[in-house]
Design an enzyme around this catalytic site. Structure first.
Site, PDB file in Angstrom:
ATOM      1  N   LYS A  42     -16.818   5.470  -9.586  1.00 21.01           N
ATOM      2  CA  LYS A  42     -16.216   6.560  -9.357  1.00 21.01           C
ATOM      3  C   LYS A  42     -16.848   8.036  -9.316  1.00 21.01           C
ATOM      4  O   LYS A  42     -17.821   7.846 -10.148  1.00 21.01           O
ATOM      5  CB  LYS A  42     -15.121   6.912  -9.241  1.00 21.01           C
ATOM      6  CG  LYS A  42     -14.038   7.886  -9.288  1.00 21.01           C
ATOM      7  CD  LYS A  42     -12.715   7.458 -10.300  1.00 21.01           C
ATOM      8  CE  LYS A  42     -11.527   8.264 -10.105  1.00 21.01           C
ATOM      9  NZ  LYS A  42     -10.220   7.803 -11.382  1.00 21.01           N
ATOM     10  N   ASP A  90      -9.828   3.035 -15.143  1.00 26.52           N
ATOM     11  CA  ASP A  90     -10.569   3.796 -14.668  1.00 26.52           C
ATOM     12  C   ASP A  90     -11.169   4.352 -15.756  1.00 26.52           C
ATOM     13  O   ASP A  90     -10.704   5.099 -16.209  1.00 26.52           O
ATOM     14  CB  ASP A  90      -9.774   5.418 -13.593  1.00 26.52           C
ATOM     15  CG  ASP A  90      -9.844   4.776 -12.258  1.00 26.52           C
ATOM     16  OD1 ASP A  90      -9.513   3.254 -12.137  1.00 26.52           O
ATOM     17  OD2 ASP A  90      -9.693   5.526 -11.287  1.00 26.52           O
ATOM     18  N   LYS A  92     -15.233   4.966  -4.596  1.00 26.09           N
ATOM     19  CA  LYS A  92     -13.746   6.281  -4.498  1.00 26.09           C
ATOM     20  C   LYS A  92     -14.355   6.952  -5.322  1.00 26.09           C
ATOM     21  O   LYS A  92     -14.864   7.711  -6.634  1.00 26.09           O
ATOM     22  CB  LYS A  92     -13.071   5.657  -6.423  1.00 26.09           C
ATOM     23  CG  LYS A  92     -12.147   5.844  -6.245  1.00 26.09           C
ATOM     24  CD  LYS A  92     -11.045   6.082  -7.436  1.00 26.09           C
ATOM     25  CE  LYS A  92      -9.594   6.981  -7.460  1.00 26.09           C
ATOM     26  NZ  LYS A  92      -9.040   6.021  -8.565  1.00 26.09           N
TER      27      LYS A  92
END
Lengths: 499, 294
Positions: free
Chosen positions: B194, B131, B230
């Site tokens: 995300k 991430d 996400k």
């Protein structure tokens, strides 16, 4: 063996089609009908009381989603209408015109409050009788109906401020005929300004959706309005004609089809009756290349499929600038697959039942004409209930201005997609219709939006939105969409003389 | 895709408000909540994280409710780089993936070689997913190519590991920025986009998520590539989780209703979902103390 079918060229596109509803289905979430207490028989509301019709006739009113009979409703004859008009006249002369305006306001406020108190029951009843999704009757119809009474209650004692230097006077008895697409809301649009301006009322709801108007009669009774100030008579076209033609009616207000509107205008000509007509439409939604496309598509969907397309200002003609046409059509195709068609009482339903068999036949006939003329239909893939009146949301592409579906009001969930190249062409095509009720313009450029809006011959033009209603905002049409405005300060004018 | 178009804030918010009216009951609720668990990146990103804390979380990730085997394990755990080996070992043999934040999380303001080195190391230590954060300073200064180049290089450094690109939408502020950053990330090689680090003042919201889902849809239409989504930060209740799933269900549909394409980044959401599932099963709410706090 049959020869192998050549692969359709469309499949290339279909590869990137989205799939909906296969993985996670919403369980049904029906609103309970328990708060609604239906009576077997409904009488006419005349002079503050529910009275049996002199005609002796009753007719069944049904739930269009199930075809079940909900109740028997009185069919008012000329004699019944005459009684209603007499009581309205008497109430006008005896109490209502003499009442202090601030006192009139109190009664109207009271009606608004009582609609709010009974909102749940009224919205369920509206959905049962009309077929519209409960989400809409609950969130739009009933709250807006109350809001109209609140708004016009506020005007009752301020009329001279609305028209400074003039001398606003009430007219007398208003005869009002309303349609079936927003039954209680249309009753509010008609009754609230009429009462605020000091008139008394004889109102006829549509034959297919009389029940919430009759509940409103009960509210009028509970609110202790002087008898005869509001009279509600149910029935068919003949009942409406009796109201329009009654010599003691001073004002006629009609919302409905252009066809009937023309008959009424002819009937009223030369009688001195004041007239407002809110009629049909074939409203245009215009998407420019620079619009926020996803939000525009959402607005188009709302514009045409809201209330099954049973909206006089439905955005039934979509004009897309050629640069984004392919994109918009693909998005519309995917979007209509997520429309949830079915039980109007289910809180998750987006598109409910068609209001009547007659309307369903009309939609079916026009859609067939569209197909016969070579327009290409795209429909929501859904299983329609066996009972009741239903029509799958439909988007037509390959449509020309000359096709019937691009010219005639369908009043159903059917959209015609057309294209344009330049702003001038968009305006020309959008205005090229006998109607002129509403329009929508979608562009990220504010200046363009205002420029186009000013060139459109439509009573309401929405910028980057559609179907927004508020009691403070006037609504009405140009050309064959009628004349006169409802809502706002302008909505007082049809119920006043300014001499 | 050069012209990505704009976003209308008012109508995005109206659409979200409408979708939040969906009534998710009975079977749909149970199925939705179980799906939400299977999509969860159970997260701990605190300075005080220790092996003990991460081990406990990993256990919960594999068996969210020991007493009910019908409840799936979560999709992944999300930890700081130093915790990757601990998590990897604890989750061995399970389906739960290890995700690590990297690239000078949460600010992203470190020299690029250091960030790339960090990414390589977390992958070597066993991270299945990385991430990363974008350089918001560069983005807001209009240096979009720099932002894109950085993502592309991180993608290369990831090797086979999946790359999630955190836009930190709370700092980008406008929906037009979020849409642009989404496209930059997708074009530069993101497997997922995300919303947030969880460290900014504003984290995931439904409207921002809808904007990103619509960007993913347009990218799919244009390229045929499916990019995952996400939302992270601030999703604490089962009700919120269902609202997010409604957005996915009605924007991208079936193909995205899977842990491969949609994740929740959350640290405290799981227990509320479990509580709701137990309520559906038994008909009564149980006190918080009946669910382990790990």
């Amino acid at each position: 063996m049959a020869t192998e079918k050549p692969a359709a060229r469309l499949e290339l596109v279909n590869e990137r089609m989205l799939q909906f509803g296969g993985k996670w289905q919403y369980a049904s979430a029906p609103e309970s009908t328990e708060p609604v207490k239906l009576e077997k028989k409904y009488n006419l509301f005349i002079n503050g009381k529910f009275v049996a019709p002199k005609s002796g006739r009753y007719y069944p009113t049904i739930n269009p989603a199930t075809e079940e009979t909900l109740a028997e409703v009185a069919d008012a004859s000329d004699t019944d209408v005459d009684l209603a008009v007499r009581s309205a006249r008497q109430a006008y002369e005896k109490y209502w015109r003499k009442l202090k305006p601030s006192e009139r306001a109190k009664y109207i406020f009271r009606i608004a409050r009582m609609i709010q108190e009974r909102a749940r029951e009224l919205s369920i009843l509206e959905t049962m009788n009309g077929g519209k999704p409960i989400r809409m009757s609950r969130d739009d119809d009933i709250p807006l109906a109350a809001a109209h009474f609140f708004y016009y209650a506020g005007w009752a004692d301020k009329l001279e401020y609305a028209f400074p230097g003039r001398n606003p006077q009430s007219l007398g008895v208003a005869g009002q005929i309303i349609p079936w697409n927003f039954p209680l809301l249309m009753a509010a649009w008609k009754i609230a300004p009429a009462l605020a301006c000091g008139n008394t009322v004889v109102l006829k709801p549509s034959e297919t959706t009389p029940l919430t108007a009759l509940e409103l009669a009960r509210i009028v009774q509970d609110a202790d309005l002087p008898p005869g100030v509001v009279n509600i008579v149910t029935g068919f076209g003949a009942t409406g004609a009796a109201i329009v033609n009654h010599p003691n009616v001073n004002k006629v207000a009609f919302t409905g089809s252009t066809e009937v509107g023309k008959i009424i205008q002819r009937a009223v000509a030369g009688t001195g009756k004041k007239l407002t007509l809110e009629l049909g439409g074939k409203s245009a939604n215009i998407i420019f290349n620079d619009a926020a496309i996803d939000q525009a598509v959402e607005g188009i969907i709302n514009g045409i499929f809201y209330n099954q397309g049973h909206v006089c200002c439905a955005g039934s003609r979509l004009f897309v600038q050629e640069g984004v046409a392919e994109k918009v059509i693909r998005k519309l195709n995917d979007r209509i697959q997520t429309l949830r068609v079915g039980d109007p009482l289910d809180k998750n339903t987006d598109v409910g039942a068609i209001n009547s068999k007659m309307q369903l036949d009309k939609i079916t006939e026009l859609v067939k004409a569209g197909k016969d003329e070579g327009c290409v239909p795209h429909q929501t893939r859904c299983t329609l209930p066996k009972k009741g009146f239903w029509f799958a949301p439909t988007v037509f592409t390959n449509v020309a201005m000359s096709n019937r579906i691009a010219q005639e009001e369908i009043f159903g969930p059917v959209l015609s997609v057309l294209t344009f190249r330049t702003p001038e062409e968009a305006v020309e095509k959008a205005n090229n219709t006998p109607y002129g009720l509403a329009a929508g313009v979608w562009s990220d450029k504010g200046a363009k939006l205002f420029k186009i809006a000013n060139k459109l011959r439509a009573g309401v033009v929405w910028g980057n939105t559609y179907n927004q209603f508020d009691p403070t905002s006037p609504f009405g049409g140009y050309k064959e969409s009628g004349f006169g405005r409802e809502g706002g300060v302008q909505g007082l004018l049809p119920y006043l003389s300014l001499e | 895709m050069k012209d990505i178009g704009t976003v209308d804030q008012v109508n995005i918010e109206a659409r979200v408000a409408m979708l939040c009216k969906r009534s998710i009951k009975n079977q749909a609720k149970i199925a939705g909540l179980k799906m939400a668990i299977s999509m969860m990146d159970l997260t701990t990103l605190e300075g005080k994280d220790s092996a003990g804390k991460v081990l406990a979380m990993c256990n919960k990730a594999m068996h969210p409710l020991e007493s009910d085997p019908s409840i799936p394990s979560v999709a992944a755990v999300c930890v700081y780089p130093n915790m990757v080996p601990v998590a990897k070992k604890a989750l061995k043999g399970s389906s739960v993936k290890v995700a690590s934040v990297a690239t000078a999380f949460p600010s992203g303001l470190a020299p690029l070689p250091i960030k790339l080195d960090e990414v390589k190391r977390v992958v070597e230590m066993g991270a299945d997913e990385v991430d990363m954060v974008i350089n918001r300073g560069d983005f807001l200064a209009g240096r979009y190519d720099d932002v894109a180049n950085e993502i592309a290089q991180v993608k290369t450094a990831c090797g086979n590991a999946h790359l999630k690109v955190i836009l930190e939408t709370g700092e980008l502020e406008t929906f037009d920025n979020v849409r642009l950053a989404s496209f930059i990330a997708m074009q530069a090689g993101a497997d997922f986009i995300k919303t947030s680090t969880g460290k900014a003042a504003v984290n995931a919201t439904l409207p921002v998520t809808l904007v990103m889902l619509e960007a993913i849809r347009d990218y799919y239409y244009a390229t045929g590539k499916r990019i995952g989504m996400k939302p992270a930060g601030g999703i604490r209740t089962a009700k919120q989780a269902l609202q997010y799933l409604v957005l996915v269900n009605e924007t991208l549909g079936d193909a995205w209703l899977s842990p491969d394409m949609f994740r929740f980044g959350a640290s405290t959401l799981l227990n509320d979902v479990l509580m709701q599932l137990e309520k559906q099963r038994t008909g009564a709410y149980q006190a918080g103390d009946y669910f382990t706090k790990d």
